[in-house]
Design an enzyme around this catalytic site. Structure first.
Site, mmCIF file in Angstrom:
data_model
loop_
_atom_site.group_PDB
_atom_site.id
_atom_site.type_symbol
_atom_site.label_atom_id
_atom_site.label_comp_id
_atom_site.label_asym_id
_atom_site.label_seq_id
_atom_site.Cartn_x
_atom_site.Cartn_y
_atom_site.Cartn_z
ATOM 1 N N ARG A 106 0.818 -1.204 0.000
ATOM 2 C CA ARG A 106 0.000 0.000 0.000
ATOM 3 C C ARG A 106 0.858 1.263 0.000
ATOM 4 N NH1 ARG A 106 -4.003 1.718 4.932
ATOM 5 N NH2 ARG A 106 -4.850 3.617 4.010
ATOM 6 N N TYR A 108 0.285 5.675 -0.263
ATOM 7 C CA TYR A 108 -0.633 6.795 -0.382
ATOM 8 C C TYR A 108 -0.653 7.254 -1.835
ATOM 9 C CZ TYR A 108 -0.412 7.269 4.744
ATOM 10 O OH TYR A 108 -0.482 7.063 6.094
ATOM 11 N N ASP A 175 -10.370 7.083 15.267
ATOM 12 C CA ASP A 175 -8.938 7.010 14.962
ATOM 13 C C ASP A 175 -8.314 8.376 15.279
ATOM 14 O OD1 ASP A 175 -6.451 6.421 14.024
ATOM 15 O OD2 ASP A 175 -7.027 6.175 11.924
#
Length: 265
Positions: A106, A108, A175
């Site tokens: 992964r 961004y 979060d």
């Protein structure tokens, strides 16, 4: 090509050198060692004590620095980089690895503009519903966004001064995003609470909020939301969040809370 890319990342500080272990100024006994190649699913940044014994950066690095309002932070992602690196909470000794989604490493979709990491010895309990947001924790350590001027290398452990916090809600989970600055940053003496951030660093708070609001949308996911009317809450609230996260972590380590697949040895 892979070797050239690795050398470039070594020079920029993204990747700690695999040829040596590096002691941190904040915690001289903590060293790191690279395993595998960056950009592969075999890459791990492991942490060791002065004797060479592997330790967990989540469980063994102390949260408290000994100075009120200052905490040790572990940085997983240097500012202006894209790989989504994180402490592997389900692996033995919790090394830093690149996150994997649906079998793919992964990244961004654009670089993050601040140093990003976590506070050791904290945990957001998914079994506890927050009384205001009505959301439960995301099962991870508390996240910290460091707004200083320097890019901190992956794996750096630095004392940071808490300034405030955003209550991000991601896919129904709470979060928290703590906002902090490294204590030896040039601006640290001017920043003591969240209002100081807006005064001396205008646009930073809204930048953090909007970056985290939008960053998953290129994958087809909805915008993230924020509790408390989207306000950046003050230092007092940030300290309360850390205290609660530390207590939750202690219960997890003591076996008073179900650990699930987390590695908490």
């Amino acid at each position: 090509m892979a070797t050239r890319l690795t050398l470039q990342r070594l020079r920029t500080g993204l990747l700690p050198s695999p040829l040596r272990v590096r002691a941190f100024s904040a915690l001289p006994a903590v060293k790191t060692a690279v395993e595998g190649d960056l950009g592969t699913d075999k890459y791990r940044l492991r942490f060791k004590d002065a004797s060479g014994k592997e330790i967990s950066p989540w469980h063994d690095i102390p949260l408290h620095s000994g100075v009120p309002g200052v905490f040790n932070a572990l940085f997983e992602i240097p500012k202006n980089t894209k790989p989504k690196m994180e402490v592997a909470t389900k692996e033995p000794n919790n090394p830093i690895a690149q996150d994997v989604k649906k079998g793919k490493l992964r990244d961004y979709h654009g670089p993050i503009f601040w140093n990003y990491g976590m506070l050791p010895q904290t945990w957001e309990d998914p079994n506890e519903q927050h009384p205001v947001t009505k959301c439960s924790g995301d099962n991870d350590p508390l996240d910290v966004v460091e707004i200083g001027s320097e890019s901190l290398p992956q794996g750096a452990v630095e004392p940071v001064k808490l300034l405030g916090v955003l209550a991000m809600i991601d896919d129904g989970e709470l979060d928290w995003k703590l906002i902090a600055i490294r204590t030896n940053d040039a601006l640290a003496s001017k920043l003591n609470d969240i209002d100081d951030v807006e005064k001396h660093c205008p646009g930073v708070i809204s930048g953090i909020r909007e970056w985290f609001r939008w960053y998953k949308t290129p994958d087809g996911k909805p915008l993230n939301a924020f509790g408390y009317e989207e306000k950046a809450l003050d230092k007092k609230m940030a300290l309360e969040v850390v205290a609660e996260g530390h207590e939750a972590w202690k219960k997890l380590r003591e076996g008073k809370t179900e650990k699930g697949k987390l590695w908490v040895e």
